[in-house]
Design a protein around this motif. Structure first.
Motif, PDB file in Angstrom:
ATOM      1  N   GLY A   1     -21.941  36.193 -25.931  1.00 49.88           N
ATOM      2  CA  GLY A   1     -23.316  35.722 -25.852  1.00 49.88           C
ATOM      3  C   GLY A   1     -23.836  35.808 -24.426  1.00 49.88           C
ATOM      4  O   GLY A   1     -23.113  36.197 -23.504  1.00 49.88           O
ATOM      5  N   THR A   2     -25.079  35.426 -24.271  1.00 44.42           N
ATOM      6  CA  THR A   2     -25.643  35.454 -22.921  1.00 44.42           C
ATOM      7  C   THR A   2     -24.893  34.512 -21.982  1.00 44.42           C
ATOM      8  O   THR A   2     -24.740  34.802 -20.794  1.00 44.42           O
ATOM      9  CB  THR A   2     -27.128  35.064 -22.957  1.00 44.42           C
TER      10      THR A   2
ATOM     11  N   THR B   1     -12.234  37.819  -6.286  1.00 43.14           N
ATOM     12  CA  THR B   1     -10.815  38.116  -6.507  1.00 43.14           C
ATOM     13  C   THR B   1     -10.215  37.214  -7.597  1.00 43.14           C
ATOM     14  O   THR B   1      -9.002  37.193  -7.780  1.00 43.14           O
ATOM     15  CB  THR B   1     -10.005  37.921  -5.220  1.00 43.14           C
TER      16      THR B   1
ATOM     17  N   TRP C   1     -11.494  34.499 -11.288  1.00 38.69           N
ATOM     18  CA  TRP C   1     -12.567  33.947 -12.124  1.00 38.69           C
ATOM     19  C   TRP C   1     -12.728  32.455 -11.863  1.00 38.69           C
ATOM     20  O   TRP C   1     -11.757  31.743 -11.642  1.00 38.69           O
ATOM     21  CB  TRP C   1     -12.222  34.101 -13.600  1.00 38.69           C
TER      22      TRP C   1
ATOM     23  N   LEU D   1     -12.058  29.271 -15.281  1.00 37.05           N
ATOM     24  CA  LEU D   1     -11.114  30.011 -16.117  1.00 37.05           C
ATOM     25  C   LEU D   1     -11.432  29.759 -17.589  1.00 37.05           C
ATOM     26  O   LEU D   1     -12.083  28.767 -17.912  1.00 37.05           O
ATOM     27  CB  LEU D   1      -9.687  29.558 -15.786  1.00 37.05           C
TER      28      LEU D   1
ATOM     29  N   ASN E   1     -22.397  37.268 -20.990  1.00 37.39           N
ATOM     30  CA  ASN E   1     -21.402  36.543 -20.203  1.00 37.39           C
ATOM     31  C   ASN E   1     -20.248  37.456 -19.762  1.00 37.39           C
ATOM     32  O   ASN E   1     -19.847  38.362 -20.482  1.00 37.39           O
ATOM     33  CB  ASN E   1     -20.853  35.386 -21.043  1.00 37.39           C
ATOM     34  N   LEU E   2     -19.707  37.155 -18.604  1.00 31.48           N
ATOM     35  CA  LEU E   2     -18.589  37.907 -18.040  1.00 31.48           C
ATOM     36  C   LEU E   2     -17.463  38.062 -19.055  1.00 31.48           C
ATOM     37  O   LEU E   2     -16.890  37.078 -19.512  1.00 31.48           O
ATOM     38  CB  LEU E   2     -18.073  37.166 -16.804  1.00 31.48           C
ATOM     39  N   THR E   3     -17.160  39.310 -19.390  1.00 28.48           N
ATOM     40  CA  THR E   3     -16.119  39.630 -20.368  1.00 28.48           C
ATOM     41  C   THR E   3     -15.460  40.926 -19.915  1.00 28.48           C
ATOM     42  O   THR E   3     -16.159  41.863 -19.522  1.00 28.48           O
ATOM     43  CB  THR E   3     -16.736  39.797 -21.778  1.00 28.48           C
ATOM     44  N   MET E   4     -14.141  40.970 -19.938  1.00 25.45           N
ATOM     45  CA  MET E   4     -13.387  42.142 -19.440  1.00 25.45           C
ATOM     46  C   MET E   4     -12.217  42.399 -20.354  1.00 25.45           C
ATOM     47  O   MET E   4     -11.085  42.100 -20.013  1.00 25.45           O
ATOM     48  CB  MET E   4     -12.819  41.849 -18.049  1.00 25.45           C
ATOM     49  N   ASP E   5     -12.500  42.970 -21.532  1.00 35.21           N
ATOM     50  CA  ASP E   5     -11.462  43.103 -22.555  1.00 35.21           C
ATOM     51  C   ASP E   5     -10.926  44.520 -22.651  1.00 35.21           C
ATOM     52  O   ASP E   5     -11.704  45.483 -22.619  1.00 35.21           O
ATOM     53  CB  ASP E   5     -12.051  42.804 -23.945  1.00 35.21           C
TER      54      ASP E   5
ATOM     55  N   HIS F   1      -3.291  43.399 -25.664  1.00 35.03           N
ATOM     56  CA  HIS F   1      -4.536  42.662 -25.415  1.00 35.03           C
ATOM     57  C   HIS F   1      -4.573  42.164 -23.979  1.00 35.03           C
ATOM     58  O   HIS F   1      -3.573  41.637 -23.490  1.00 35.03           O
ATOM     59  CB  HIS F   1      -4.602  41.395 -26.277  1.00 35.03           C
TER      60      HIS F   1
ATOM     61  N   ASN G   1      -7.838  40.190 -21.373  1.00 37.27           N
ATOM     62  CA  ASN G   1      -9.244  39.799 -21.291  1.00 37.27           C
ATOM     63  C   ASN G   1      -9.743  39.678 -19.858  1.00 37.27           C
ATOM     64  O   ASN G   1     -10.801  39.081 -19.616  1.00 37.27           O
ATOM     65  CB  ASN G   1      -9.464  38.472 -22.043  1.00 37.27           C
TER      66      ASN G   1
ATOM     67  N   ILE H   1     -10.690  42.338 -13.045  1.00 37.11           N
ATOM     68  CA  ILE H   1     -10.361  41.341 -12.022  1.00 37.11           C
ATOM     69  C   ILE H   1      -9.547  40.253 -12.709  1.00 37.11           C
ATOM     70  O   ILE H   1     -10.079  39.503 -13.531  1.00 37.11           O
ATOM     71  CB  ILE H   1     -11.632  40.761 -11.383  1.00 37.11           C
ATOM     72  N   PRO H   2      -8.246  40.177 -12.415  1.00 38.30           N
ATOM     73  CA  PRO H   2      -7.420  39.174 -13.089  1.00 38.30           C
ATOM     74  C   PRO H   2      -7.970  37.769 -12.844  1.00 38.30           C
ATOM     75  O   PRO H   2      -8.570  37.495 -11.808  1.00 38.30           O
ATOM     76  CB  PRO H   2      -6.047  39.355 -12.444  1.00 38.30           C
ATOM     77  N   TYR H   3      -7.724  36.899 -13.820  1.00 40.92           N
ATOM     78  CA  TYR H   3      -8.222  35.525 -13.727  1.00 40.92           C
ATOM     79  C   TYR H   3      -7.858  34.890 -12.385  1.00 40.92           C
ATOM     80  O   TYR H   3      -8.678  34.207 -11.769  1.00 40.92           O
ATOM     81  CB  TYR H   3      -7.627  34.670 -14.856  1.00 40.92           C
ATOM     82  N   VAL H   4      -6.603  35.094 -11.955  1.00 40.60           N
ATOM     83  CA  VAL H   4      -6.164  34.567 -10.659  1.00 40.60           C
ATOM     84  C   VAL H   4      -5.538  35.711  -9.867  1.00 40.60           C
ATOM     85  O   VAL H   4      -5.115  36.721 -10.430  1.00 40.60           O
ATOM     86  CB  VAL H   4      -5.163  33.399 -10.822  1.00 40.60           C
ATOM     87  N   GLU H   5      -5.479  35.524  -8.564  1.00 43.60           N
ATOM     88  CA  GLU H   5      -5.062  36.634  -7.702  1.00 43.60           C
ATOM     89  C   GLU H   5      -3.540  36.810  -7.639  1.00 43.60           C
ATOM     90  O   GLU H   5      -3.055  37.906  -7.401  1.00 43.60           O
ATOM     91  CB  GLU H   5      -5.623  36.384  -6.297  1.00 43.60           C
TER      92      GLU H   5
ATOM     93  N   GLU I   1      -6.497  45.146  -4.798  1.00 48.17           N
ATOM     94  CA  GLU I   1      -7.232  46.035  -3.892  1.00 48.17           C
ATOM     95  C   GLU I   1      -6.390  46.383  -2.657  1.00 48.17           C
ATOM     96  O   GLU I   1      -6.538  47.466  -2.087  1.00 48.17           O
ATOM     97  CB  GLU I   1      -8.588  45.442  -3.506  1.00 48.17           C
TER      98      GLU I   1
END
Lengths: 359, 359
Positions: free
Chosen positions: A254-255, A288, A290, A293, B245-249, B260, B262, B266-270, B306
């Protein structure tokens, strides 16, 4: 007053009926009263294989179940090509109808089933179990939240499983004269339903099937994909297949938020079910990582989802039987929309071009 | 012998250069030697805003960086429409080239950049950071496993983010004369790359864009989707958007396994990155739960992805500089395939019909 117990008959000793007969036993307001198959021998074997109580009546025909005045409702797991005949007859015999999906070969057939249900005042519900998992209501809350989820923009749904060689040679789902809609009718049904669920049952305007379905030598779909487009720009895609590893994904974007789950049809475990959400997701300063989370939500499942389905259906039947209520239209309406989209996808596959949806 | 330190110049004080300048500082075989912007003032401000060491040279033009004989390599985060000019000039000045994506407005432009790199013996790499995360190699192991994953059948990839009103009015990615490929060039680049990655860089035969991209008033793509078809029946779909919304699947489905994740870009944490796999997934006897359950894999990330990118690039540059090696062709080959597919998607969007891929 004690809850009235709805008495079920099952017509057809299908594999799926094992799970549903257990669900009937588990639902507090339902009981299994009869099983009918094409022969007494088959019905008896099914009853003993599944440990049915001795007071479950065993019938050597489907008609006998429908003619039994002590049966309130029937569960029909027969091949799709037999639905029209037996579902209509069940309704005419005043049996409330829990019908396996795909409910019909096309919406014209389904409308005849619905007409029979309406004419005879019986409840209709299809056997899409995940709709009744307590998780589904929680997901709906999230998808309906204008702040956390916002306006739906895109959905992706997948249901695939790797059928073995026996299935691909012999299962009713690969036979044109039985479940002739193949992977689209079986696996695709769930994908379409999940997309409609996410879209709050707004029908798409157009469907565009991918032009490369995999068919078996008899022309039955073993794998296909499709895109769905709405008037407002929403898009959905799905992929259904008998030819790849078990996968059951829904992603709704969604948005303001995103919903993910990877076991939407059958939860990984029976006791609980999860889904993941993100809302207003962004990054830290250097992009770097999200923030926030995603959140994982765990919904306890007091009864298996198929027992929730039987309970909900039995509740509606009781309201009709005891209180003179009208059958609940919500369920057949959702079913019909699913079948409408399925028909459009099939038409798009057959014609090799986009298909506009009528009502 | 101590590792040779590759000396970087950055041309363009873009936001993304903040992250890459930190990566250059973190990579053990690289150092930031110069920053050039359109004015000395802009370059100085960027250097002080980002806490650059006093020995980083500050230049008031891009040319000055390219003319500095103490610079081995340049990182170019300029708008796409400027890539052809500056990337070719950088190569002609014998600077190894780390070029932001999308690398060019089309493959014809990119081929001119590649020709300049080849003629001048400089290494080319694009700035697709996730390719260098240690997770990516682990995912490749899974996808290459004939037993655990089998043959690839379907991929779905999504990259969307909810751009704010300032972005949608002013960012270079919504300006036809700057990053004219919009969401397709920016977000779609990653989707296409992930699909090619899953397909082991086999190009699709045909791309079919969804006929409802969202464009801004200047005709720049803000959101679009596409399906990709291969000769062998593999299918992929992607959705890229600035409007949700930010989505990276990435979901990749094979005959025997499913992958899978998501957060692929950019991984959720570094510090670590995850992916989930299922292999030969099935159900328990009553089909009320999965077995085996999926596995979650956590890959520690010793350096940010990076910095891994900068380290790999610098290693290749060192091999050329010290050992007379040829530039590594793997990276520009992957880049060119990504651009080829991107061009085909753009053509399909523009023409409103499927596009066959050439080479």
């Amino acid at each position: 007053m004690a809850d009235t117990i709805i008495r079920f008959g099952i017509i057809g000793a299908a594999d799926i009926a094992r799970k549903v007969s257990r669900a009937i036993a588990l639902a507090p307001n339902a009981t299994l009263s009869a099983i009918g198959s094409r022969s007494l021998e088959k019905a008896s074997k099914f009853a003993s294989d599944n440990g049915f109580s001795p007071h479950v009546k065993i019938y050597g025909s489907y008609e006998a179940v429908l003619d039994d005045p002590e049966i309130d409702a029937v569960y029909v797991p027969l091949p799709t090509s037999l639905h029209l005949r037996w579902a209509v007859l069940a309704a005419e015999k005043k049996k409330h109808l829990l019908l396996e999906k795909p409910v019909a070969l096309n919406v014209a057939e389904f409308d005849k089933i619905l007409e029979a249900c309406e004419a005879n005042g019986v409840q209709f519900m299809d056997g899409t179990m995940w709709m009744h998992n307590p998780r589904t209501a929680k997901m709906k809350e999230f998808l309906s939240d204008a702040d956390k989820f916002g306006q739906l923009k895109a959905v992706n749904s997948v249901f695939s499983f790797a059928a073995d060689s026996d299935f691909l040679a012999n299962d009713i789902r690969v036979k044109p004269d039985l479940d002739g809609l193949g992977a689209l009718g079986d696996a695709g049904w769930y994908c379409i339903r999940s997309i409609l669920f996410a879209a709050n049952y707004e029908l798409p305007k157009r469907v565009i099937a991918l032009p490369n379905p995999v068919l078996n030598e008899l022309g039955v779909i073993l794998s296909c994909g499709c895109s769905l487009l709405w008037e407002d720009g929403k898009v959905a895609t799905f992929h259904c297949s008998f030819l790849s590893n078990l996968t059951m994904d829904v992603t709704a974007i969604g948005t303001n938020g995103t919903l993910h789950l990877n076991d939407f049809i059958i939860p990984y475990v029976e006791k609980e079910a999860y889904f993941s959400t993100c809302s207003k997701s962004g990054f830290n300063d250097l992009v770097t990582g999200w923030q926030p989370l995603p959140s994982k939500h765990i919904v306890p499942t007091d009864l298996p989802q198929e027992a929730h389905m039987v309970r909900e259906f039995s509740h509606l039947v009781k309201e009709i039987k005891l209180n003179g209520s009208k059958p609940e239209k919500k369920w057949p309406t959702i079913t019909r929309k699913t079948q409408l989209v399925l028909d459009a996808v099939k038409a798009s596959l057959d014609r090799g071009e986009p298909v506009e949806l009528g009502q």
